[in-house]
Design a protein around this motif. Sequence first.
Motif, PDB file in Angstrom:
ATOM      1  N   ALA A  42      -3.922  -5.434  -6.761  1.00  0.00           N
ATOM      2  CA  ALA A  42      -2.263  -4.882  -5.693  1.00  0.00           C
ATOM      3  C   ALA A  42      -2.881  -4.392  -4.641  1.00  0.00           C
ATOM      4  CB  ALA A  42      -0.821  -3.877  -6.479  1.00  0.00           C
ATOM      5  N   TRP A  43      -2.080  -4.809  -3.824  1.00  0.00           N
ATOM      6  CA  TRP A  43      -2.747  -4.796  -2.459  1.00  0.00           C
ATOM      7  C   TRP A  43      -1.651  -4.348  -0.885  1.00  0.00           C
ATOM      8  CZ3 TRP A  43      -2.207  -7.649   1.723  1.00  0.00           C
ATOM      9  CH2 TRP A  43      -1.645  -8.838   1.977  1.00  0.00           C
ATOM     10  N   VAL A  44      -1.840  -3.162  -0.082  1.00  0.00           N
ATOM     11  CA  VAL A  44      -1.483  -3.619   1.333  1.00  0.00           C
ATOM     12  C   VAL A  44      -1.567  -3.653   2.557  1.00  0.00           C
ATOM     13  CG1 VAL A  44      -0.303  -1.204   1.066  1.00  0.00           C
ATOM     14  CG2 VAL A  44       1.589  -2.453   1.415  1.00  0.00           C
ATOM     15  N   ILE A  45      -1.774  -3.913   3.832  1.00  0.00           N
ATOM     16  CA  ILE A  45      -2.548  -3.632   4.809  1.00  0.00           C
ATOM     17  C   ILE A  45      -1.217  -2.501   5.337  1.00  0.00           C
ATOM     18  CG2 ILE A  45      -3.857  -4.112   6.511  1.00  0.00           C
ATOM     19  CD1 ILE A  45      -4.402  -6.721   4.738  1.00  0.00           C
ATOM     20  N   MET A  46      -1.488  -1.817   5.532  1.00  0.00           N
ATOM     21  CA  MET A  46      -0.849  -0.780   6.599  1.00  0.00           C
ATOM     22  C   MET A  46      -1.450  -0.786   8.494  1.00  0.00           C
ATOM     23  SD  MET A  46       1.761   0.190   4.461  1.00  0.00           S
ATOM     24  CE  MET A  46       2.489   0.915   5.520  1.00  0.00           C
ATOM     25  N   SER A  47      -0.647  -0.212   9.085  1.00  0.00           N
ATOM     26  CA  SER A  47      -0.810  -0.415  10.255  1.00  0.00           C
ATOM     27  C   SER A  47      -2.293   0.401  11.183  1.00  0.00           C
ATOM     28  CB  SER A  47      -0.285  -0.064  11.600  1.00  0.00           C
ATOM     29  OG  SER A  47      -0.480   1.944  11.039  1.00  0.00           O
ATOM     30  N   VAL A 101       8.472  -0.446   3.554  1.00  0.00           N
ATOM     31  CA  VAL A 101       9.582   0.368   2.726  1.00  0.00           C
ATOM     32  C   VAL A 101       9.324   1.822   4.129  1.00  0.00           C
ATOM     33  CG1 VAL A 101      11.517   0.702   1.430  1.00  0.00           C
ATOM     34  CG2 VAL A 101      10.076  -1.232   0.861  1.00  0.00           C
ATOM     35  N   LYS A 102       8.368   2.462   2.966  1.00  0.00           N
ATOM     36  CA  LYS A 102       9.052   3.697   3.123  1.00  0.00           C
ATOM     37  C   LYS A 102       8.846   4.144   4.854  1.00  0.00           C
ATOM     38  CE  LYS A 102       7.940   6.453  -0.659  1.00  0.00           C
ATOM     39  NZ  LYS A 102       7.654   7.363  -1.598  1.00  0.00           N
ATOM     40  N   ALA A 103       8.119   2.935   5.817  1.00  0.00           N
ATOM     41  CA  ALA A 103       7.841   3.150   6.809  1.00  0.00           C
ATOM     42  C   ALA A 103       9.070   2.376   7.690  1.00  0.00           C
ATOM     43  CB  ALA A 103       5.996   2.129   7.055  1.00  0.00           C
ATOM     44  N   GLY A 104       9.862   2.193   7.167  1.00  0.00           N
ATOM     45  CA  GLY A 104      10.864   1.473   7.957  1.00  0.00           C
ATOM     46  C   GLY A 104      10.621   0.213   8.260  1.00  0.00           C
ATOM     47  N   TRP A 105       9.769  -0.703   7.724  1.00  0.00           N
ATOM     48  CA  TRP A 105       9.357  -2.205   8.119  1.00  0.00           C
ATOM     49  C   TRP A 105      10.204  -2.866   8.166  1.00  0.00           C
ATOM     50  CZ3 TRP A 105       3.427  -0.855   7.743  1.00  0.00           C
ATOM     51  CH2 TRP A 105       3.079  -0.412   9.205  1.00  0.00           C
ATOM     52  N   VAL A 106      10.194  -2.899   6.798  1.00  0.00           N
ATOM     53  CA  VAL A 106      11.196  -3.632   5.625  1.00  0.00           C
ATOM     54  C   VAL A 106      12.149  -2.896   4.836  1.00  0.00           C
ATOM     55  CG1 VAL A 106       9.358  -5.999   5.294  1.00  0.00           C
ATOM     56  CG2 VAL A 106       9.707  -3.793   4.170  1.00  0.00           C
ATOM     57  N   THR A 107      13.209  -3.604   4.377  1.00  0.00           N
ATOM     58  CA  THR A 107      13.729  -3.151   3.768  1.00  0.00           C
ATOM     59  C   THR A 107      13.836  -3.539   1.873  1.00  0.00           C
ATOM     60  OG1 THR A 107      16.341  -3.670   5.311  1.00  0.00           O
ATOM     61  CG2 THR A 107      16.064  -3.403   2.522  1.00  0.00           C
ATOM     62  N   ASN A 108      13.027  -4.465   2.081  1.00  0.00           N
ATOM     63  CA  ASN A 108      12.782  -4.847   0.408  1.00  0.00           C
ATOM     64  C   ASN A 108      11.133  -4.849   0.459  1.00  0.00           C
ATOM     65  OD1 ASN A 108      15.181  -5.021  -0.961  1.00  0.00           O
ATOM     66  ND2 ASN A 108      15.745  -7.238   0.629  1.00  0.00           N
ATOM     67  N   ALA A 109      10.767  -4.403  -1.028  1.00  0.00           N
ATOM     68  CA  ALA A 109       8.722  -4.093  -0.417  1.00  0.00           C
ATOM     69  C   ALA A 109       7.944  -5.896  -0.528  1.00  0.00           C
ATOM     70  CB  ALA A 109       7.772  -4.070  -1.526  1.00  0.00           C
ATOM     71  N   SER A 110       9.244  -6.536  -0.876  1.00  0.00           N
ATOM     72  CA  SER A 110       8.711  -7.978  -1.159  1.00  0.00           C
ATOM     73  C   SER A 110       8.645  -8.998  -0.133  1.00  0.00           C
ATOM     74  CB  SER A 110       9.091  -8.858  -1.882  1.00  0.00           C
ATOM     75  OG  SER A 110      10.590  -9.205  -1.946  1.00  0.00           O
ATOM     76  N   ASP A 111       9.122  -8.464   0.686  1.00  0.00           N
ATOM     77  CA  ASP A 111       9.564  -9.285   2.599  1.00  0.00           C
ATOM     78  C   ASP A 111       8.243  -8.332   3.236  1.00  0.00           C
ATOM     79  OD1 ASP A 111      11.949  -9.691   1.921  1.00  0.00           O
ATOM     80  OD2 ASP A 111      12.831  -7.846   2.618  1.00  0.00           O
ATOM     81  N   TYR A 112       7.616  -7.687   2.838  1.00  0.00           N
ATOM     82  CA  TYR A 112       5.988  -7.625   3.942  1.00  0.00           C
ATOM     83  C   TYR A 112       5.158  -8.260   3.631  1.00  0.00           C
ATOM     84  CZ  TYR A 112       2.519  -4.629   6.373  1.00  0.00           C
ATOM     85  OH  TYR A 112       1.607  -4.177   7.161  1.00  0.00           O
ATOM     86  N   LEU A 113       4.661  -8.973   4.616  1.00  0.00           N
ATOM     87  CA  LEU A 113       4.001 -10.173   4.466  1.00  0.00           C
ATOM     88  C   LEU A 113       2.661  -9.707   3.789  1.00  0.00           C
ATOM     89  CD1 LEU A 113       3.617 -13.185   5.440  1.00  0.00           C
ATOM     90  CD2 LEU A 113       3.047 -12.248   7.714  1.00  0.00           C
ATOM     91  N   TYR A 114       2.472  -8.275   4.711  1.00  0.00           N
ATOM     92  CA  TYR A 114       0.509  -8.307   4.269  1.00  0.00           C
ATOM     93  C   TYR A 114       0.645  -7.225   2.739  1.00  0.00           C
ATOM     94  CZ  TYR A 114      -1.032 -10.618   8.329  1.00  0.00           C
ATOM     95  OH  TYR A 114      -1.354 -11.791   9.104  1.00  0.00           O
ATOM     96  N   SER A 115       1.350  -7.918   1.809  1.00  0.00           N
ATOM     97  CA  SER A 115       1.432  -6.653   0.689  1.00  0.00           C
ATOM     98  C   SER A 115       1.604  -7.626  -0.541  1.00  0.00           C
ATOM     99  CB  SER A 115       2.565  -5.830   0.872  1.00  0.00           C
ATOM    100  OG  SER A 115       2.905  -5.753  -0.583  1.00  0.00           O
TER     101      SER A 115
END
Length: 184
Positions: A53-58, A152-166
């Motif tokens: 699993a992975w996520v790239i934040m800012s 989601v916690k950062a307020g960038w997306v409503t659903n986790a699966s909507d975030y591209l870099y994850s």
Amino acid sequence: MSIKYKFHDPGAIYFVSFAVVGWIDVFTRSVYSDILLESLTYCRKEKGLNLHAWVIMSNHVHLIVSSREGYLLSDIMRDLKKYSSFRIVKEIRESTIESRKEWMLYLFAKAGQQNSNNKNFQFWRQDNHPIELDPHLNMFEERIDYLHNNPVKAGWVTNASDYLYSSAIDYEGGKGLIEIDLLV
């Protein structure tokens, strides 16, 4: 002072976080995120990395990783950070459109001067703490949820699966930007 990765059990799965020096928001530009994804993909194919699993934040990255037999996770992570930092700094230096170029290069150079392990630039912070995940304590699910819900916690997306870099979309049956090794 260098703080080395401590991966005690070569067969374990780890939650690893690492950040850009000064917590600089480098990954607000997709070109830099894409370089990191290329590095992760290479390490998966050629260096023995299992990417769960992975996520790239800012300005930081969370991974859940393990290594294939015969490979050391500490070596893989060292190589991943070394190569990705080189490529990202090179991209920044050669960019004709990066508005923050001089400022970022100044901060990377300053961090590099303060670290005897570097000659020029330092991109990644050296402090990190790999956490070994115990499958019997539901740690996989907890960390995967934490990692995927960061945007989601950062307020960038409503659903986790909507975030591209994850990898969140992979865990919902979709296909993300890079191939992963699902845990469930």
